[in-house]
Design an enzyme around this catalytic site. Structure first.
Site, PDB file in Angstrom:
ATOM      1  N   ARG A  30       0.708  -1.251   0.451  1.00 14.85           N
ATOM      2  CA  ARG A  30      -0.030   0.559   0.147  1.00 14.85           C
ATOM      3  C   ARG A  30       0.726   1.676   0.325  1.00 14.85           C
ATOM      4  O   ARG A  30       1.167   2.505  -0.145  1.00 14.85           O
ATOM      5  CB  ARG A  30      -1.455   0.471   1.200  1.00 14.85           C
ATOM      6  CG  ARG A  30      -1.850  -0.710   1.231  1.00 14.85           C
ATOM      7  CD  ARG A  30      -3.041  -0.817   2.009  1.00 14.85           C
ATOM      8  NE  ARG A  30      -4.001  -2.252   2.370  1.00 14.85           N
ATOM      9  CZ  ARG A  30      -3.348  -3.301   2.921  1.00 14.85           C
ATOM     10  NH1 ARG A  30      -3.005  -3.301   3.592  1.00 14.85           N
ATOM     11  NH2 ARG A  30      -4.673  -4.015   2.838  1.00 14.85           N
ATOM     12  N   ASP A  51     -10.004  -3.968   8.091  1.00 18.56           N
ATOM     13  CA  ASP A  51      -9.083  -5.106   8.874  1.00 18.56           C
ATOM     14  C   ASP A  51      -9.612  -5.702  10.217  1.00 18.56           C
ATOM     15  O   ASP A  51      -9.478  -7.460  10.032  1.00 18.56           O
ATOM     16  CB  ASP A  51      -7.581  -5.035   9.055  1.00 18.56           C
ATOM     17  CG  ASP A  51      -7.768  -3.638   8.367  1.00 18.56           C
ATOM     18  OD1 ASP A  51      -7.159  -2.910   7.737  1.00 18.56           O
ATOM     19  OD2 ASP A  51      -6.144  -4.350   6.809  1.00 18.56           O
ATOM     20  N   ARG A  76     -12.010  -8.135   8.680  1.00 15.59           N
ATOM     21  CA  ARG A  76     -11.090  -9.688   8.348  1.00 15.59           C
ATOM     22  C   ARG A  76     -10.969 -10.966   9.216  1.00 15.59           C
ATOM     23  O   ARG A  76     -11.147 -11.562   9.527  1.00 15.59           O
ATOM     24  CB  ARG A  76     -10.235  -9.372   7.324  1.00 15.59           C
ATOM     25  CG  ARG A  76     -10.499  -8.706   6.315  1.00 15.59           C
ATOM     26  CD  ARG A  76      -9.361  -8.202   5.303  1.00 15.59           C
ATOM     27  NE  ARG A  76      -9.830  -8.146   3.825  1.00 15.59           N
ATOM     28  CZ  ARG A  76      -9.009  -6.739   2.899  1.00 15.59           C
ATOM     29  NH1 ARG A  76      -8.037  -6.490   3.819  1.00 15.59           N
ATOM     30  NH2 ARG A  76      -9.713  -6.533   2.167  1.00 15.59           N
ATOM     31  N   HIS A  91      -3.604   0.665   8.279  1.00 13.43           N
ATOM     32  CA  HIS A  91      -4.044  -0.547   7.534  1.00 13.43           C
ATOM     33  C   HIS A  91      -3.109  -0.418   6.770  1.00 13.43           C
ATOM     34  O   HIS A  91      -2.242  -0.185   5.922  1.00 13.43           O
ATOM     35  CB  HIS A  91      -5.016   0.499   6.360  1.00 13.43           C
ATOM     36  CG  HIS A  91      -5.669  -0.313   5.540  1.00 13.43           C
ATOM     37  ND1 HIS A  91      -6.436  -1.289   5.828  1.00 13.43           N
ATOM     38  CD2 HIS A  91      -5.914  -0.068   3.981  1.00 13.43           C
ATOM     39  CE1 HIS A  91      -6.914  -1.877   4.271  1.00 13.43           C
ATOM     40  NE2 HIS A  91      -5.943  -1.293   3.341  1.00 13.43           N
TER      41      HIS A  91
END
Ligand SMILES: NC(=O)c1ccc[n+]([C@@H]2O[C@H](COP(=O)([O-])OP(=O)(O)OC[C@H]3O[C@@H](n4cnc5c(N)ncnc54)[C@H](O)[C@@H]3O)[C@@H](O)[C@H]2O)c1
Ligand SMILES: NC(=O)c1ccc[n+]([C@@H]2O[C@H](COP(=O)([O-])OP(=O)(O)OC[C@H]3O[C@@H](n4cnc5c(N)ncnc54)[C@H](O)[C@@H]3O)[C@@H](O)[C@H]2O)c1
Ligand SMILES: NC(=O)c1ccc[n+]([C@@H]2O[C@H](COP(=O)([O-])OP(=O)(O)OC[C@H]3O[C@@H](n4cnc5c(N)ncnc54)[C@H](O)[C@@H]3O)[C@@H](O)[C@H]2O)c1
Ligand SMILES: NC(=O)c1ccc[n+]([C@@H]2O[C@H](COP(=O)([O-])OP(=O)(O)OC[C@H]3O[C@@H](n4cnc5c(N)ncnc54)[C@H](O)[C@@H]3O)[C@@H](O)[C@H]2O)c1
Lengths: 304, 304, 304, 304
Positions: D85, D143, D146, D170
């Protein structure tokens, strides 16, 4: 998104319950001159919030209305067996003269949604008592629901598939506008024919009577009506809160009829944002004018 | 997806209303020995369907329960001011002996969801009267909601952010399992500290009293409680209908305690599909055993 | 309540996502001949469940369909820019001959909901390949949504206020049944007049073209269409799961036309439970027959 | 209630679709520098509205954002297989410097909800670029989802029964705060023990890896992730629109860490209304500081 409820009786509390079950707002406050009742109702409803959508439900004095986007007014006396809605006029008008200016002062900017009967006359009165506010009455939203329910039962479909308006007074002179009725998008007679179901003047008459007498019948069996109106008020409030510009037969002052009555109106965050007049048959049009006449007469003496 | 309601009083009708407002089922039938009441309640609720999700709401005799996936049983007497739930035992057990075999015969395959008080004893009894059916009681789902509501108010969050169980009897001996309480996932004391909010033994005691006395307090203010329990019943029924395998503190016969009581249980289409026993403190464990003792004593004389 | 999805491509995965966001079922399984794709789609969708209603989303081989109440079939090739839906016939029919018997064997009792194009011909074929199953195609549910969307935009209302059917083929020959169109219950021309909005043959023509070319236009801009069809499939599946008996223009073998095509049909837990033929104008009726003719011709060579 | 979406790519369009399916707002506008794409996405999504809750979905230039209560920013490049990212920082920061001042000018009063990666650094940057606006980043809401999903699968419950936070970046340095995890209100190890399910360091490690590598894994199988993030963005936006004061792990400038990162925060109509710091283990605390260090380093060179 806060909703206030003035008058935590059967109707006000049921509307608050409906809003809580559907999660229509984040905050809900009930107020009533009978404070212990408002408190008990708020508590019972608050116990529904943890198993619903977490609305914060409280009770309090009129000041607690502050910050509401919508205030539902259901304070007042209700019909006793044998009484008509218009019989309540004097008593509830007196309550409104007392109550509405305070509500308006505490909740500037709120849309006022009137439920107290006779709802058309009191919507008229509230409009004058709160000239800075958007005001509308629940009108024939409930009557339209009753009408659709009875047609749906005959058609064997769920009632969201039926469309059709009840117009005019929320009361005995209301107009069941058969010319606006469709079932699953078909004119009702076509739908019944397509499904091989009977459709006769007797059945229509039975539905008319059933719609008009629903309140009296329910009051006979359980002393008061509140579930249907509670859901109707929640629906109208949701449309305002969400700025949905939905079409609902709410009541409001209507210059061409010289009185408040229900027509299909576009409802959004500013209250009523327009009217959509359906093309009626001459009989329906005449009945609507007659209904307006009844309301004008009933409003006499309520000139603020 | 059909739900039956036996006993269309305040609790049964409110549960039916909650199911209608949330669109939890397609068909709903109310039955009551007082037929005009069942009919009036069904009508009032049915008027909410066109402005909700179109549930078909009707009333009828016991035979009308046929085809139900869930039957909610709320028939019977309720507490009068000053009465405890256990005072109702004899009267409501007699009603159950009469009623449950017929319900079971008309609705084979349905999960029976018991609301009538005293709910633990009557769940026990119903289990014996309907040996082929999955049976569960609403138990302390409502009490857990009341507990969470009061904690949420102190924490300044919406009550869906509070977790915590009330276990044992739905009644005076119930156990508020503080060791299971979290707010937004934090132990309650950590949450309060993080938000700079007071958290003292007095506040805990106030919440305990508030939870335990909620019904009495509401009955004092409005004669009966029905909104919280109606939403709780709707939630349990939804979890069964949707086979959600959700954890809820429902009541059922519990061999290790020799009686029906509430523990966190997994609820799905087959009724209860498992129990999840939290690790309690020794005091909580002892209180739970004491609660079971109260229930065992109350069940004496109910051996079918 | 379990739903299976066969073909976890853009359409299948989007339908699964829509079901997850709305909490329409407790369990959802995706299967695809491209297993890593099915697995990746299931994972991405599963991450939406904790912030929605907790649906359990998994992927697996055909055997994983077992226990499904509804199986959505979206496996197959989709249109490339310039291709019509009928161009896909041969390729997708071959896939169906291979696939459907296995689906039927793994999911006895499931309603099969066909999305693969050309959806009418493949619904026909699937009906023959799974003779024990209730089978229906998504048909013109999507086209009706597109039609309503365009009318709503002109009318300045939200599209749930518009009613009107697209009938016949899901494809170029489809019939926009203007005679069935209402806005807020008023004939469309009355609504536009009541609101002072323009309503001309040009506007109608623009809406017709917009409806018919919607797919091509979207494919031009983003290569494929999936949001509208995903929501339509979720809606149809919900009506089946909840036994709602809702009226939707789904596709099914229609003896009087000798082919599968879309008419307003009552959809419940058994699949299609009836057809409600609207009264069409002679031109619409003729167009519908022409559409059936196109479909009959396209079906030739698909006789199992 | 209007929501704007800037960047109508996979993430922005999926968030808009999620909002439409859940009826979270009345109006939705998509804007993108690739206008035909924004238009095609808006059309495809708009076709979901008639079968959902009637949201009006349109596309337009930046000016069309006017009146939005929330603007979701998902414009920019996304990760290619193999990229982290943080590799996106430079490219997307440049886009933000260009874009955010215009967004802020067009939508005064809107809460800006940032999704573009690296989301923490860009939330920081957007806060500086729009100093008059409430700004927050989607952070580790995804997250956390998840993480919960993977625990739920092991626990055999639906994921709404799992609680637990992922904190910090993140991205790769994020902290899975095991000490905050509960299942049905029980500490995860107690729940697994109560259900007789295995719970070992290997299983924990597998869940850690699964959470951290979810995006990479999904990108491997389907090139991009968008369903989970779309639902997360919709959820955050709903909490803002409804002023829910919900606790969500969103990203924002955090003075004690000198950078934007995710902690559990109270989210309402004003954006972030407080932070609720859970008590972490020393290892978790250290990992959180390390994560902040990674973010501080990554933010260098972004000082506006
Ligand atoms: N519009 C409709 O379709 C519709 C349907 C049903 C009932 N209603 C009307 O709703 C009203 C309420 O009915 P209900 O069944 O809830 O009655 P209710 O007696 O149960 O409740 C009325 C409440 O208003 C309160 N109240 C009275 N004066 C007040 C004041 N000055 N300030 C604050 N609170 C005050 C009372 O204390 C009481 O709690 C009635 O007028 C009834 O006719 C309207
Ligand atoms: N479980 C809980 O948490 C909870 C909460 C509140 C109330 N309750 C209990 O629910 C029960 C109902 O309370 P209510 O407030 O609705 O009472 P209610 O008096 O309003 O209604 C009871 C209904 O049961 C009907 N009934 C009685 N005997 C019957 C029979 N043999 N067959 C069919 N119907 C019969 C009555 O006609 C009446 O309509 C009470 O026992 C009450 O204590 C339980
Ligand atoms: N009915 C409608 O209104 C409508 C609308 C849009 C698309 N569609 C149709 O839906 C279908 C799917 O479109 P898409 O965009 O999802 O395509 P896609 O290419 O994204 O997905 C198709 C999926 O089917 C899978 N598949 C192919 N053969 C298979 C087999 N034998 N077994 C299992 N899986 C198999 C592929 O691996 C792929 O994942 C197309 O036929 C398209 O035309 C229908
Ligand atoms: N926060 C999270 O948890 C999360 C999860 C997944 C993706 N993302 C991020 O979301 C972003 C978008 O991902 P995607 O998959 O939608 O990418 P995409 O390529 O599908 O879409 C990006 C869109 O942004 C548009 N765009 C670029 N510059 C613009 C500008 N100046 N003005 C207006 N629009 C502009 C592009 O035209 C394109 O349509 C990426 O940065 C990605 O990493 C974040």
């Amino acid at each position: 998104m806060k909703v206030g409820v003035v008058g935590a009786g059967l109707v006000g509390a049921t509307a608050a319950y409906a809003l809580t079950l559907r999660g229509s707002c984040s905050d809900l406050v009930l107020t009533d001159k009978d404070e212990p009742r408002a408190q008990a109702e708020a508590q019972d409803i608050a116990h529904a919030a943890p198993v619903s959508h977490g609305t914060r439900v409280t009770s309090g004095p009129l000041e607690a209305l502050s910050g509401s986007a919508v205030v539902i007014v259901a304070a007042g006396a209700n019909q006793q067996p044998g009484e008509s809605r218009l019989d309540l006029t004097g008593r509830n008008a007196a309550i409104f003269r007392d109550l509405i200016p305070g509500v308006a002062a505490q909740a500037p900017g709120a849309v006022l949604l009137i439920a107290t009967n006779p709802v058309d006359a009191l919507t008229d009165l509230a409009t004058r008592l709160a000239p800075e506010h958007a005001v509308l009455g629940s009108g024939t939203v409930l009557d339209s629901a009753r009408f659709r329910h009875l047609i749906a039962r005959r058609a064997g479909v769920d009632p969201t598939h039926v469309h059709g308006y009840v117009l005019g007074e929320h009361g005995d002179s209301e107009v069941l506008a058969w010319s606006t009725v469709t079932v699953a998008g078909l004119p009702v007679e076509d739908f019944m024919a397509a499904r091989g179901l009977p459709w006769t003047p007797e059945i229509r008459a039975e539905i008319e009577t059933g719609t008009r007498d629903a309140a009296a019948h329910i009051i006979g069996g359980k002393r008061a009506t509140y579930y249907g109106i509670g859901a109707s008020l929640a629906r109208i409030a949701e449309r305002i809160l969400g700025d949905r510009r939905a079409v609902l037969t709410v009541s409001a002052p209507t210059p061409e009829f010289g009185v408040s009555l229900s027509l299909p109106r576009i409802v959004g965050s500013g209250g009523i944002e327009g009217t959509v007049m359906p093309r009626l048959t001459p009989e329906e049009q005449q009945a609507l004018e007659a209904s307006a006449g009844v309301l004008r007469q009933a409003s006499e003496g309520l000139e603020n």
